[in-house]
Design a protein around this motif. Sequence first.
Motif, PDB file in Angstrom:
ATOM      1  N   THR A   1       0.843  -1.191   0.000  1.00 13.56           N
ATOM      2  CA  THR A   1       0.000   0.000   0.000  1.00 13.56           C
ATOM      3  C   THR A   1       0.882   1.246   0.000  1.00 13.56           C
ATOM      4  O   THR A   1       1.771   1.372   0.838  1.00 13.56           O
ATOM      5  N   PRO A   2       0.645   2.163  -0.955  1.00 18.82           N
ATOM      6  CA  PRO A   2       1.435   3.401  -0.966  1.00 18.82           C
ATOM      7  C   PRO A   2       1.152   4.223   0.290  1.00 18.82           C
ATOM      8  O   PRO A   2       0.011   4.306   0.741  1.00 18.82           O
ATOM      9  N   LYS A   3       2.197   4.828   0.846  1.00 17.42           N
ATOM     10  CA  LYS A   3       2.074   5.619   2.070  1.00 17.42           C
ATOM     11  C   LYS A   3       2.293   7.090   1.757  1.00 17.42           C
ATOM     12  O   LYS A   3       3.202   7.447   1.009  1.00 17.42           O
ATOM     13  N   VAL A   4       1.459   7.929   2.378  1.00 18.50           N
ATOM     14  CA  VAL A   4       1.547   9.373   2.185  1.00 18.50           C
ATOM     15  C   VAL A   4       1.472  10.052   3.539  1.00 18.50           C
ATOM     16  O   VAL A   4       0.655   9.673   4.382  1.00 18.50           O
ATOM     17  N   ILE A   5       2.307  11.050   3.733  1.00 16.49           N
ATOM     18  CA  ILE A   5       2.234  11.902   4.912  1.00 16.49           C
ATOM     19  C   ILE A   5       1.803  13.282   4.441  1.00 16.49           C
ATOM     20  O   ILE A   5       2.368  13.834   3.496  1.00 16.49           O
ATOM     21  N   ILE A   6       0.804  13.827   5.118  1.00 16.02           N
ATOM     22  CA  ILE A   6       0.319  15.170   4.811  1.00 16.02           C
ATOM     23  C   ILE A   6       0.653  16.063   5.995  1.00 16.02           C
ATOM     24  O   ILE A   6       0.346  15.727   7.142  1.00 16.02           O
ATOM     25  N   ILE A   7       1.281  17.181   5.692  1.00 17.47           N
ATOM     26  CA  ILE A   7       1.645  18.141   6.723  1.00 17.47           C
ATOM     27  C   ILE A   7       0.575  19.226   6.738  1.00 17.47           C
ATOM     28  O   ILE A   7       0.436  19.987   5.791  1.00 17.47           O
TER      29      ILE A   7
ATOM     30  N   PHE B   1      -4.574   4.740  -0.644  1.00 12.91           N
ATOM     31  CA  PHE B   1      -3.320   5.119   0.001  1.00 12.91           C
ATOM     32  C   PHE B   1      -3.450   5.017   1.516  1.00 12.91           C
ATOM     33  O   PHE B   1      -4.527   5.230   2.074  1.00 12.91           O
ATOM     34  N   SER B   2      -2.351   4.718   2.177  1.00 14.49           N
ATOM     35  CA  SER B   2      -2.263   4.805   3.628  1.00 14.49           C
ATOM     36  C   SER B   2      -1.830   6.230   3.941  1.00 14.49           C
ATOM     37  O   SER B   2      -0.739   6.651   3.554  1.00 14.49           O
ATOM     38  N   VAL B   3      -2.690   6.983   4.623  1.00 15.10           N
ATOM     39  CA  VAL B   3      -2.453   8.413   4.818  1.00 15.10           C
ATOM     40  C   VAL B   3      -2.331   8.733   6.301  1.00 15.10           C
ATOM     41  O   VAL B   3      -3.146   8.288   7.109  1.00 15.10           O
TER      42      VAL B   3
END
Length: 133
Positions: free
Chosen positions: A3-9, A27-29
Motif C-alpha cells: 500500500t502506498p504511504k503518504v504523509i500530509i503536513i 493510500f495509507s495516509v
Amino acid sequence: MPTPKVIIIGAGIGGLTTAIALQQQGFSVKVYEKTSKLSNIGGAFIIYCHGTRILQKLGLQHIIDSFYTDVQNFICIDQSEILMNSSFEKFYSNCGGFLLPMSRTDLQFKLLESIPSDNLYMGHKCVKITQDE
C-alpha cells in the motif's frame, strides 16, 4: 504490491480534503498538524459550484446537507445604504450548481470526521523532510 504511504503536513481544509481523496484511492495516509487542538481560526466563506461537486464526488454529501442554505441574492449594505443587490439566478443556471456558505472551522471539523483518529497526529511540527528512496 504494498500500500502506498503518504504523509500530509497540515490538518487544514486542503490537507484534510487531500487525505480523504487519497484514502479513497487506497493510500495509507497520515496527517500531521502542529497545533495540539484545532480551534476556531477563520471566518466564513463560500464554496462555489465546482467545490460542491468535488465534495459530492468525494462522498461528502453529508457536509453539503449540513450547511446548505438557499442563497438567492447578494446584498451589500454600508450602514443603511444598499450598495449592491444582485440575484444569483443567472449564476446558478450557468454553473449548474449552487453556493455553499459556511464557516471555515465548521468545514474543517466535518472533514476531520472522515479521517480515522489513528491517522491524525496533533501537536507534531514538521521541521525537516528527507526521502530515503
